[in-house]
Design a protein around this motif. Structure first.
Motif, short mmCIF file in Angstrom:
data_model
loop_
_atom_site.label_atom_id
_atom_site.label_comp_id
_atom_site.label_asym_id
_atom_site.label_seq_id
_atom_site.Cartn_x
_atom_site.Cartn_y
_atom_site.Cartn_z
N THR A 1 0.70 9.21 -8.55
CA THR A 1 0.32 8.97 -9.93
C THR A 1 1.32 8.04 -10.60
O THR A 1 2.50 8.01 -10.23
N ASN A 2 0.83 7.30 -11.58
CA ASN A 2 1.71 6.51 -12.43
C ASN A 2 1.69 7.08 -13.85
O ASN A 2 2.13 6.44 -14.79
N GLY A 3 1.14 8.27 -13.98
CA GLY A 3 1.04 8.92 -15.28
C GLY A 3 -0.33 8.77 -15.90
O GLY A 3 -0.69 9.50 -16.81
N GLU A 4 -1.13 7.82 -15.41
CA GLU A 4 -2.47 7.59 -15.93
C GLU A 4 -3.52 7.63 -14.83
O GLU A 4 -4.64 8.07 -15.06
N THR A 5 -3.17 7.14 -13.67
CA THR A 5 -4.09 7.03 -12.54
C THR A 5 -3.60 7.90 -11.40
O THR A 5 -2.40 8.07 -11.23
N PHE A 6 -4.55 8.45 -10.65
CA PHE A 6 -4.22 9.33 -9.54
C PHE A 6 -4.90 8.83 -8.28
O PHE A 6 -6.01 8.32 -8.34
N GLY A 7 -4.24 8.99 -7.12
CA GLY A 7 -4.88 8.59 -5.88
C GLY A 7 -4.08 8.99 -4.66
O GLY A 7 -2.89 9.26 -4.73
N LYS A 8 -4.76 9.05 -3.53
CA LYS A 8 -4.12 9.33 -2.24
C LYS A 8 -3.58 8.05 -1.63
O LYS A 8 -2.60 8.05 -0.91
N VAL A 9 -4.27 6.92 -1.90
CA VAL A 9 -3.86 5.61 -1.42
C VAL A 9 -3.91 4.67 -2.62
O VAL A 9 -4.90 4.62 -3.34
N VAL A 10 -2.83 3.93 -2.84
CA VAL A 10 -2.75 3.01 -3.97
C VAL A 10 -2.40 1.62 -3.45
O VAL A 10 -1.43 1.46 -2.69
N TYR A 11 -3.21 0.64 -3.81
CA TYR A 11 -2.93 -0.76 -3.50
C TYR A 11 -2.31 -1.37 -4.74
O TYR A 11 -2.95 -1.46 -5.78
N LEU A 12 -1.05 -1.75 -4.64
CA LEU A 12 -0.35 -2.28 -5.81
C LEU A 12 -0.83 -3.68 -6.15
O LEU A 12 -0.96 -4.53 -5.26
N GLY A 13 -1.06 -3.92 -7.42
CA GLY A 13 -1.37 -5.26 -7.89
C GLY A 13 -0.11 -6.09 -7.96
O GLY A 13 1.01 -5.59 -7.84
N ILE B 1 0.84 -1.18 0.00
CA ILE B 1 0.00 0.00 0.00
C ILE B 1 0.89 1.24 0.00
O ILE B 1 1.77 1.38 0.85
N LEU B 2 0.64 2.13 -0.93
CA LEU B 2 1.34 3.41 -1.00
C LEU B 2 0.39 4.50 -0.55
O LEU B 2 -0.77 4.52 -0.96
N LYS B 3 0.87 5.40 0.28
CA LYS B 3 0.05 6.52 0.76
C LYS B 3 0.78 7.81 0.46
O LYS B 3 1.96 7.95 0.77
N ALA B 4 0.05 8.76 -0.12
CA ALA B 4 0.63 10.06 -0.46
C ALA B 4 0.82 10.90 0.80
O ALA B 4 0.05 10.80 1.75
N GLU B 5 1.84 11.73 0.79
CA GLU B 5 2.07 12.69 1.87
C GLU B 5 0.96 13.75 1.81
O GLU B 5 0.24 13.87 0.82
N GLU B 6 0.87 14.56 2.86
CA GLU B 6 -0.13 15.62 2.91
C GLU B 6 0.06 16.59 1.75
O GLU B 6 1.20 16.96 1.41
N ASN B 7 -1.02 16.98 1.11
CA ASN B 7 -1.05 17.90 -0.03
C ASN B 7 -0.39 17.32 -1.28
O ASN B 7 0.01 18.07 -2.17
N MET B 8 -0.24 16.01 -1.32
CA MET B 8 0.37 15.33 -2.47
C MET B 8 -0.59 14.26 -2.99
O MET B 8 -1.48 13.80 -2.27
#
Length: 54
Positions: free
Chosen positions: A18-30, A8-15
């Motif tokens: 992105t992988n260039g196509e998808t955006f999110g505050k929390v990303v669950y990697l496949g 699980i990746l979590k963005a810092e505050e105010n960040m």
């Protein structure tokens, strides 16, 4: 739902992540994704990029 060995990746505050196509505050990697494919940009940059995609 069962999630095993999830990264699980979590963005810092105010960040936003992105992988260039998808955006999110929390990303669950496949299983075929890597943290190296993701980077943080400011929320303002993310908003501007998403508006130009629409």
């Amino acid at each position: 739902m069962i999630i095993e060995n999830a990264t699980i990746l979590k963005a810092e505050e105010n960040m936003t992540l992105t992988n260039g196509e998808t955006f999110g505050k929390v990303v669950y990697l496949g299983k075929n994704d890597s943290a190296d494919n993701w980077h943080e940009i400011t929320d303002e940059e993310a908003q501007a990029l998403q508006e130009t995609e629409e």
